[in-house]
Scaffold this active site. Sequence first.
Site, PDB file in Angstrom:
ATOM      1  N   LYS A 107       0.842  -1.206   0.000  1.00  0.00           N
ATOM      2  CA  LYS A 107       0.000   0.000   0.000  1.00  0.00           C
ATOM      3  C   LYS A 107       0.882   1.264   0.000  1.00  0.00           C
ATOM      4  O   LYS A 107       2.100   1.158   0.041  1.00  0.00           O
ATOM      5  CB  LYS A 107      -0.968  -0.036   1.188  1.00  0.00           C
ATOM      6  CG  LYS A 107      -1.969  -1.217   1.101  1.00  0.00           C
ATOM      7  CD  LYS A 107      -3.090  -0.995   0.091  1.00  0.00           C
ATOM      8  CE  LYS A 107      -3.804  -2.245  -0.377  1.00  0.00           C
ATOM      9  NZ  LYS A 107      -4.667  -2.913   0.557  1.00  0.00           N
TER      10      LYS A 107
HETATM   11  C1  LIG Z   1      -5.820  -3.929   0.857  1.00  0.00           C
HETATM   12  C2  LIG Z   1      -7.249  -3.591   0.930  1.00  0.00           C
HETATM   13  C3  LIG Z   1      -8.021  -3.874   2.059  1.00  0.00           C
HETATM   14  C4  LIG Z   1      -7.527  -4.757   3.177  1.00  0.00           C
HETATM   15  O1  LIG Z   1      -6.413  -4.261   3.849  1.00  0.00           O
HETATM   16  P1  LIG Z   1      -5.645  -5.180   4.898  1.00  0.00           P
HETATM   17  O2  LIG Z   1      -4.749  -4.212   5.636  1.00  0.00           O
HETATM   18  O3  LIG Z   1      -4.870  -6.190   4.124  1.00  0.00           O
HETATM   19  O4  LIG Z   1      -6.636  -5.804   5.812  1.00  0.00           O
HETATM   20  C5  LIG Z   1      -9.317  -3.393   2.125  1.00  0.00           C
HETATM   21  N1  LIG Z   1      -9.853  -2.692   1.106  1.00  0.00           N
HETATM   22  C6  LIG Z   1      -9.160  -2.432  -0.020  1.00  0.00           C
HETATM   23  C7  LIG Z   1      -9.813  -1.639  -1.108  1.00  0.00           C
HETATM   24  C8  LIG Z   1      -7.847  -2.887  -0.154  1.00  0.00           C
HETATM   25  O5  LIG Z   1      -7.176  -2.674  -1.290  1.00  0.00           O
END
Ligand SMILES: *Cc1c(COP(=O)(O)O)cnc(C)c1O
Length: 398
Positions: A185
């Site tokens: 991310k």
């Molecule tokens: C990555 C992601 C999540 C989940 O995030 P985690 O930290 O892995 O639980 C939720 N929503 C979207 C749109 C994502 O891309």
Amino acid sequence: MPAPLAFALPDVTEAEINAVVECMRTGWLTTGLVSSQFESEFAAYVGGGVHAVAVNSWTAGAFLVLYNLGIGPGDEVITSCNTFSATAKIILDVGAQPVLVDVDPVTLNIDVDKIEAAITSRTKAIIPVHFGGLACDMDRIWEIARRHNLRVIEDAAHGLPATWRGRMIGNGESDAVVYSFYATKTITTAEGGMIVTRDPNLAKTCRLGRLHGINRDAAHRALTSSLWAYDVVQSGFKCNMPDVLAAIGLAQLRRSDEMTARRTEIAHIYRAAFADMPLELPVLPPEGDVHSWHLFVMRMTDDAIGRDDFIQQMKIKHNVSCSVHFIPLHHHTFWKANLKQPLDFPVADRELARTVSLPIYSKMTDADIDRVIDSVRETILSAKPYEFTARPRLNATV
Ligand SMILES: *Cc1c(COP(=O)(O)O)cnc(C)c1O
């Protein structure tokens, strides 16, 4: 065969490595002072005097928010069909029913015009997703929520540091905004997440709820004379962020603007390089707003080569990995069985079947960017009856 070019990589520097080592040397590994420092710097970065609560994933954080807002059995929560499974799964996990809405054909965010038709007497909340890092139309979503007395919880997993109408995502009118710090991310803690809210009571119940519902965290207990005393005051879970990971987050947060600037630069280079191609390029944010460019999602407009063949050839011929965001939820086995609505999302079915996400991350070198561009052009143009022409290099070498 050239070396593999990854679809996404975390941008880890000596700053992150040193921060982890320093934390390890203090001997305090779990949630403590570094995690609270991360929370206060994150809150300051988002602005508007919000509270920030660090957790070990977006999924855990968003679950805590719904749970502590009292959303549960018999309730419905509206979200986009163009999202990661977790967005809808946390709704199901608190006992409520996810209700999906189709996407806007331009932004691929939730189609705000279709939200009201999905509202029933059981609807309690809307979870808009800032897809790829482009903010949803929050003014209209807040207006609908006010009129129907609904909560708004923003899925900002892609949304740091995007803005809406010049205001940072996170300090608007929503009940809560949740971020993801998964490895790829826009900033990472390896795994992690952050809940941001203006509501001091929600912040408090989430803070307790991330650590068994215990009224004093371990760091606090260590600093008081009654080391052994604690009280379980509410239903809690186990999803606190350890200091070792918060140390990575602090270093990443301080580099967030620099990393965003590089992703923005890559997005503009791609847009210029593909202007003459049979591709629909991602839309820019409104004038004056920030797109976080977590993803660069383009659409194939030419039937000379299909999306799946394109991705396969990018990998086989050029060793460049691409991806697809997202396979709509209603195409997954689990969701076909667990959604209780007609699986009628014509825009998502049409648009998401031709989307491709290209690599876009701050660690990419100029040579990597050139390679992606040449590979895309060659793959598309070789499916046509004319010659591929190479474009001028970016700053050469590197
Ligand atoms: C990555 C992601 C999540 C989940 O995030 P985690 O930290 O892995 O639980 C939720 N929503 C979207 C749109 C994502 O891309």
